[in-house]
Design an enzyme around this catalytic site. Structure first.
Site, PDB file in Angstrom:
ATOM      1  N   ASP A 174      79.748  47.329  30.221  1.00  0.00           N
ATOM      2  CA  ASP A 174      80.136  46.244  31.069  1.00  0.00           C
ATOM      3  C   ASP A 174      78.925  45.702  32.047  1.00  0.00           C
ATOM      4  OD1 ASP A 174      82.246  46.900  29.711  1.00  0.00           O
ATOM      5  OD2 ASP A 174      83.404  47.586  31.556  1.00  0.00           O
ATOM      6  N   TYR A 226      91.031  57.404  29.810  1.00  0.00           N
ATOM      7  CA  TYR A 226      89.613  57.134  29.414  1.00  0.00           C
ATOM      8  C   TYR A 226      88.764  58.275  29.601  1.00  0.00           C
ATOM      9  CZ  TYR A 226      85.152  54.638  29.785  1.00  0.00           C
ATOM     10  OH  TYR A 226      83.827  54.279  29.375  1.00  0.00           O
TER      11      TYR A 226
HETATM   12  C1  GAF Z   1      85.293  49.797  30.083  1.00  0.00           C
HETATM   13  C2  GAF Z   1      84.211  50.812  30.303  1.00  0.00           C
HETATM   14  F1  GAF Z   1      83.715  50.475  31.557  1.00  0.00           F
HETATM   15  C3  GAF Z   1      82.896  50.587  29.161  1.00  0.00           C
HETATM   16  O1  GAF Z   1      81.963  51.279  29.616  1.00  0.00           O
HETATM   17  C4  GAF Z   1      83.313  51.148  27.888  1.00  0.00           C
HETATM   18  O2  GAF Z   1      83.436  52.440  27.788  1.00  0.00           O
HETATM   19  C5  GAF Z   1      84.949  50.303  27.461  1.00  0.00           C
HETATM   20  O3  GAF Z   1      86.036  50.569  28.528  1.00  0.00           O
HETATM   21  C6  GAF Z   1      85.113  50.577  26.167  1.00  0.00           C
HETATM   22  O4  GAF Z   1      84.427  50.232  25.181  1.00  0.00           O
HETATM   23  O5  GAF Z   1      85.354  48.835  29.843  1.00  0.00           O
END
Ligand code: GAF
Length: 385
Positions: A174, A226
């Protein structure tokens, strides 16, 4: 409503009684393909949105930072003592203090500053509002202080702010997208080397449009899930004896899966390894100008996130299914998952009918009505004035 940059300048004048020295803008992003591959040292292909966070800023004496946010309506103020102790500045201020902290940690002489922050990037929609905030503040401080920190080194520093100061274990996608994207291009990023290639992504020239549907699905346990996905991937890599799942190719996948006895880890590994390949295949098609043909790869990515990585939710799956049934060439969830947005690649004249079909499907399921917009790849972080 006036333009986001004008609002930042007006806010700065009102709060601090003087004009700012400059304005810095950093965009949110969507990820075209390559989900949960970044922290596995793999490949991603995001592009910047025309939705931006703006920091109007000026230097101030001493190691003090005073920050007004339009969204919260608050002004916060902190000094070096608070910055040097992660946790003392909380809420949205932690993203700002985190950037100051990461710069100081890296040995930079960070200028004291006053900042006024405005944003068009919706919060909680999976469009990287936090990376946009970090990038706007970072680029402002780098310029105001004349710091020696070229753009290619900035994403890692902003990520450190997010990982160590805010406490979110995210990868580097990101921040890279917000800082390094180019107008009209998708950013092909190798998350191990941090090498990039700007891939032309001419939707209009191909007679296509990209529809972004905000599912409004409430984020359900997104942070914990996550972190759990990240742990599973690391466990898979360790079991396979590789530094990261990036080191397993699709040709090696069956052999690798046979060595994993936990079915859940097998599914997670299969998603990451096949997703890396889908990024490479998408890049190859885009390089050849075959934009229309990437649709099936987007849809395959969604199926993999739904069935193997298990990060989708009913609102998201409904949006993807309705978009495809209404003629989208491909559709997938974008971002970390458990809510957020869906991308649908559509013929230019099909954007409205496809959006209407998604809205109708939501009504039928009793979900809150979704929002949508069509987007073209926009520039990364830039000084405006
Ligand atoms: C979120 C995280 F911030 C990114 O780094 C990435 O892992 C994403 O999820 C999934 O692709 O946006």
């Amino acid at each position: 409503m006036t333009d986001v940059a004008d609002r930042a300048t007006a806010g700065f004048r009102r709060e601090f009684g003087a004009p700012p020295a400059g304005q810095w803008a950093a965009p949110g992003r969507v990820n075209l393909i390559g989900e949960h591959t970044d922290y596995n040292d793999g490949f991603v292909l995001p592009f910047a949105l025309p939705l931006r966070t703006v920091a109007a800023a000026d230097r101030q004496e001493g190691a003090r930072w005073t920050v007004w946010s339009e969204l919260s309506g608050e002004t916060i103020d902190f000094g070096a003592d608070e910055v040097d102790e992660p946790g003392r500045v909380a809420g949205w201020g932690a993203y700002v203090a985190g950037v100051v902290w990461a710069l100081r940690e890296a040995g930079h002489d960070v200028p004291g500053a006053r900042l006024a922050i405005t944003s068009d990037v919706p919060l909680g929609a999976g469009l990287s509002s936090s990376a946009a905030l970090e990038a706007a503040v970072l680029t402002a401080l780098v310029d105001l202080g004349g710091l020696d920190l070229p753009a290619e080194r900035q994403p890692r520093l902003a990520q450190r702010a997010e990982n160590h100061y805010v406490g979110a274990p995210t990868g580097i996608m990101d921040q890279s997208a917000s800082i390094r994207c180019r107008d009209g291009h998708a950013l092909f990023l190798d998350c191990r080397s941090e090498g990039v290639e700007h891939i032309p992504f001419d939707l209009r020239g191909a007679g296509l449009a990209m529809l972004v549907v905000d599912s409004h699905a409430p984020h359900r346990h997104a942070d914990g899930e996550y972190a759990a996905r990240r742990k599973s991937c690391e466990a898979g890599a360790e079991r396979l004896g590789v530094p990261a799942l990036r080191d397993v190719t699709v040709d090696q996948l069956d052999t690798a899966l046979a060595r994993l006895d936990d079915p859940e880890t097998r599914r997670r590994v299969r998603h990451v390894v096949t997703e890396d390949q889908r990024v490479l295949d998408t890049v190859a098609l885009l390089r050849a100008g075959r934009v229309r043909e990437i649709g099936p790869l987007l849809t395959a990515s969604h199926v993999s996130m739904r069935d193997d990585f298990e990060i989708t939710v009913p609102e998201i799956d409904t949006a993807v299914e309705a978009a495809l049934a209404a003629g989208a060439l491909g559709a997938r969830m974008t971002g970390g998952g458990f809510g957020g947005c869906v991308l649908a690649l559509v013929e230019a004249d099909a954007a409205d009918p496809v959006a209407d079909a998604v809205t109708a499907a939501y009504a039928e399921q009793g979900f809150r009505a979704p929002d949508h917009l069509t987007v073209l790849p926009a520039p990364g972080a830039v000084r405006l004035t």
